[in-house]
Motif scaffolding. Sequence first.
Motif, mmCIF file in Angstrom:
data_model
loop_
_atom_site.group_PDB
_atom_site.id
_atom_site.type_symbol
_atom_site.label_atom_id
_atom_site.label_comp_id
_atom_site.label_asym_id
_atom_site.label_seq_id
_atom_site.Cartn_x
_atom_site.Cartn_y
_atom_site.Cartn_z
ATOM 1 N N TYR A 93 0.562 -1.309 -0.081
ATOM 2 C CA TYR A 93 -0.491 -0.461 0.244
ATOM 3 C C TYR A 93 0.937 1.373 0.559
ATOM 4 N N ILE A 94 0.247 2.200 -0.652
ATOM 5 C CA ILE A 94 1.035 3.358 -0.578
ATOM 6 C C ILE A 94 0.428 4.292 0.239
ATOM 7 N N PHE A 95 0.869 5.331 0.996
ATOM 8 C CA PHE A 95 -0.102 6.070 1.916
ATOM 9 C C PHE A 95 0.701 7.404 2.063
ATOM 10 N N PHE A 96 0.067 8.695 0.889
ATOM 11 C CA PHE A 96 0.642 9.413 1.096
ATOM 12 C C PHE A 96 1.162 10.453 2.281
ATOM 13 N N LEU A 97 1.909 10.694 2.593
ATOM 14 C CA LEU A 97 2.327 11.760 3.617
ATOM 15 C C LEU A 97 2.339 13.151 3.658
ATOM 16 N N ASP A 98 2.398 14.371 4.311
ATOM 17 C CA ASP A 98 3.058 15.670 4.098
ATOM 18 C C ASP A 98 3.788 15.376 4.447
ATOM 19 N N SER A 99 5.056 15.625 4.647
ATOM 20 C CA SER A 99 5.861 16.636 5.340
ATOM 21 C C SER A 99 6.576 16.967 6.702
ATOM 22 N N PHE A 166 -12.972 15.468 2.970
ATOM 23 C CA PHE A 166 -12.304 17.049 2.264
ATOM 24 C C PHE A 166 -11.395 15.510 1.268
ATOM 25 N N ALA A 167 -11.152 16.448 -0.101
ATOM 26 C CA ALA A 167 -10.357 16.188 -0.927
ATOM 27 C C ALA A 167 -8.713 15.590 -0.944
ATOM 28 N N VAL A 168 -8.894 15.243 -0.857
ATOM 29 C CA VAL A 168 -6.661 15.423 0.174
ATOM 30 C C VAL A 168 -6.812 14.138 -0.278
ATOM 31 N N VAL A 169 -5.566 13.802 -0.511
ATOM 32 C CA VAL A 169 -4.705 12.246 -0.496
ATOM 33 C C VAL A 169 -3.704 11.723 0.362
ATOM 34 N N TRP A 170 -3.941 12.845 1.207
ATOM 35 C CA TRP A 170 -3.532 11.798 2.624
ATOM 36 C C TRP A 170 -4.364 11.374 3.717
ATOM 37 N N ASP A 188 0.435 18.862 -12.890
ATOM 38 C CA ASP A 188 1.146 20.006 -12.143
ATOM 39 C C ASP A 188 0.394 20.946 -11.671
ATOM 40 N N GLY A 189 0.587 21.772 -10.726
ATOM 41 C CA GLY A 189 0.117 23.030 -9.873
ATOM 42 C C GLY A 189 -0.661 22.650 -9.204
ATOM 43 N N ILE A 190 -1.614 23.135 -7.671
ATOM 44 C CA ILE A 190 -2.277 23.334 -6.490
ATOM 45 C C ILE A 190 -3.349 22.445 -6.997
ATOM 46 N N TYR A 191 -4.111 22.082 -6.251
ATOM 47 C CA TYR A 191 -5.085 21.426 -6.037
ATOM 48 C C TYR A 191 -5.412 19.941 -6.808
ATOM 49 N N GLU A 192 -4.132 19.760 -6.989
ATOM 50 C CA GLU A 192 -3.876 18.349 -7.598
ATOM 51 C C GLU A 192 -4.387 17.098 -6.850
ATOM 52 N N ASP A 193 -4.911 17.670 -5.621
ATOM 53 C CA ASP A 193 -5.348 16.542 -4.666
ATOM 54 C C ASP A 193 -6.327 16.034 -5.283
ATOM 55 N N ALA A 194 -7.282 17.157 -5.428
ATOM 56 C CA ALA A 194 -9.103 16.622 -5.326
ATOM 57 C C ALA A 194 -9.147 16.069 -6.981
ATOM 58 N N LEU A 195 -8.167 16.651 -7.798
ATOM 59 C CA LEU A 195 -7.845 15.977 -8.490
ATOM 60 C C LEU A 195 -8.083 14.640 -8.944
ATOM 61 N N MET A 196 -6.357 13.719 -8.238
ATOM 62 C CA MET A 196 -6.227 12.813 -8.132
ATOM 63 C C MET A 196 -7.466 11.678 -7.802
ATOM 64 N N VAL A 197 -7.991 12.815 -6.022
ATOM 65 C CA VAL A 197 -9.145 12.057 -5.297
ATOM 66 C C VAL A 197 -10.021 11.376 -5.484
ATOM 67 N N TYR A 198 -10.900 12.126 -6.863
ATOM 68 C CA TYR A 198 -12.475 11.714 -7.154
ATOM 69 C C TYR A 198 -11.788 10.463 -8.695
ATOM 70 N N LYS A 199 -10.248 10.788 -9.210
ATOM 71 C CA LYS A 199 -10.163 9.535 -9.843
ATOM 72 C C LYS A 199 -10.203 8.569 -9.544
ATOM 73 N N CYS A 214 -6.143 9.139 12.235
ATOM 74 C CA CYS A 214 -4.387 8.449 11.381
ATOM 75 C C CYS A 214 -3.818 9.728 11.089
ATOM 76 N N VAL A 215 -4.087 10.487 10.944
ATOM 77 C CA VAL A 215 -3.692 11.467 10.434
ATOM 78 C C VAL A 215 -3.851 13.188 11.570
ATOM 79 N N GLU A 216 -2.595 13.801 11.862
ATOM 80 C CA GLU A 216 -2.435 15.234 12.465
ATOM 81 C C GLU A 216 -1.789 15.895 11.485
#
Length: 768
Positions: A93-99, A166-170, A188-199, A214-216
Amino acid sequence: MSHAENAIAPRISLVVPVYRVQGYLRACLDSILDQSFTDFEIVAIDDASPDACGRILDEYAARDERVVPVHLTENQGIGKARDLGALRARGDYIFFLDSDDTLAEGALQAVADRLDLTADPDILLLNHVRTYWTNRVQASAAGEMLAAAGKDVFTALERPEYLTMFAVVWNRVYRREFYVGNEFTFTDGIYEDALMVYKTMLTAERIACLEQVCVEYRQRRQGNSMRTPGRKHFGIFEQYARLFAFLDERPHLEPVRALMFERMVSHFLFTLVRPDRIVPSDRASFFKRSAQQYRRFKPAGFTRPEGMTGVRFELLERGSYPAYQAFELAGATKSKLRKRALKTKNVLGRKAYDQLYRMYQRRPIDENLAVYSAYWNRGVACNPAAIYHKAKELAPHVHGVWVVRAGDEENVPAGVDYVVSRSPRYWEVMARAKYLVNNVNFPNEIVKRPGQVHLQTHHGTPLKQMGIDQQRFPAAAKNMSFHKMLERVDKWDFSLSSNQHSTEIWERVYPCAFENIDSGYPRNDVYFQATSADVARIRAELGIQDGQTAILYCPTVRDYQKGFIPRLDLERLCRELGPDHVVLVRAHYFYGADPQLAALQERGLIKDVSRYPVVEDLCLASDVLITDYSSIMFDYACLDRPIVSYVDDWDVYSKARGVYFDLLSQEPGQTPGATATSEDELIEVFRSGAWNGERAAALRQAFRERFVQYDDGHAAERVVRRIFLNQEATPAVLPLAERTPAPRPAQATDRAGVTTGGTAGDADLVGA
């Protein structure tokens, strides 16, 4: 067998894109590595971060093979960094976590258990909380919905309400074969999370939920790209255009088109009114683009939401921004308008203190004027003083003026221009100076004009918790407004640091938009420039006899007690050590004259140097430092002389004030030398020679490697060139092994041929 050679793939790959988060990265990595569940890897993508992030990743990778750093030579952006991380990931599994975010305790075990229970879904949705710099924690809106799913597995068409999360990948984990097999990549560009989440949600055949947090999600006060206004936020339109192109290619998704449209429009309206995203001058243009996209993608038979939201949808479809503005204005109550007007007045006028000050603020800024202050206007001292003297040498066109307290004028060295705080000329120089230099904050009443440059030099390396970290410790936080503190910090343009530890701490505990200068502390230059003659002279002026071991005792202030309370029986210490030792006692400057110290000095037992004007002289004159939590230990380490930590109240202090590392641990890089927690132990440290033994020397070397990182005798020059001359901060920092500290007293006496003796000098002594 190395991690790379291990044939068994981990259960979870955490993909962590890293860019300009040096103040938060350790917390992120620690939150992962401290998990009870251990079957994971961290694929950390250093996106050509210009700060110390790359070094931090390498440091963690050297300690734990599960950390796999990937260093990019050019900045690619968060989307491309995530793409690269996903391709490098080996986990199930892939877990995208912002640093700059952290995992909650037990998160990975809960994820692994739910994945097993639901037979490896394509996507597992997770709960999260928002954490604020004020220590407020806010639950997500999705908690009940996630809990309602229980152990069910479903598709987005079967349960479209989960598309409203909430449309974020993390806040979800992806089965790697599903993610990579469908060739998902970020745009490219910001708001890329929303597109990835819905797709991904609309593609997944098996979705499951986990209600456990799970995420703070850290709500950074500043520094979040999503909260930086500008035209880049217009990229939201292209992202949603791509989403509807995706829907057009998949007719079976028609049942959720109206929901996706509503989500898109709501996102536009949310973004429009956020001042940290769309500036007022761009709002009409953003509204127009939103209206165009509304009409372009509106589904046939779409029914607008009810209530005020529906009215906003209608106004957007009409495309009249003036009508929309009028609606929003009419909806605001009079009390809100009054509050907004008052806030604006405060920001622009900030207390209109004095007509004289306001008058000077209307005059041009003097490009060649600098104002200096140190320790709340206590005199010419510390880092500002070293910068002042170097500026006179390298930037003589910049005239420096010092701010001092009323009654301290006679202590200002001859030839130094000064103003008394709150005097008529004070308001003039504060209003018109190009440069404002201080080692603490200027008062709230000082307004930083556009064009002024504020340099915060600090006055120590943090062992005790600082800034917003103090909120957790009542003794440190009493009578403090953290909102006001951060308003003062908002005025900083530059912040000095003497080591990476400080740089990371300042960035995290003062979440504001300043630039770090990793220059070293200018006040410490003298420790690499003083000569044998300087050291011998200062000892003679202090009355230190030939052959005496001079012990400098510098305890720090205790937040949990009032007044100076000696932690040592100084009379006993002097008696036990004998006449071949002399103790120089320097109480913290927060305390007034202490009668006990005065009495001991009258009897010839100690030398009370609490009011001695130049602490650097005292360090040069001494053979060894005894201190507790004072930042003087970090400066003294420049001299490569013994440091003894006497901390009889560690348990109380560490709980009441909070600390960043364990001074008593005897771990390299944390303890500067010998330690003692009682008078008996302290006396034995000196009697046994442990204060200057091999173990103490080894600890001191590790301490110097960590904290004497940038101090090399040229810090002031780097600062002056960067701030006053707008040049590169040169010269480059010398490697530690190539630096030569000032000679120790025994060496100094031998080399200088000076016979020491006499009486202590008075206030006209200046540093070497």
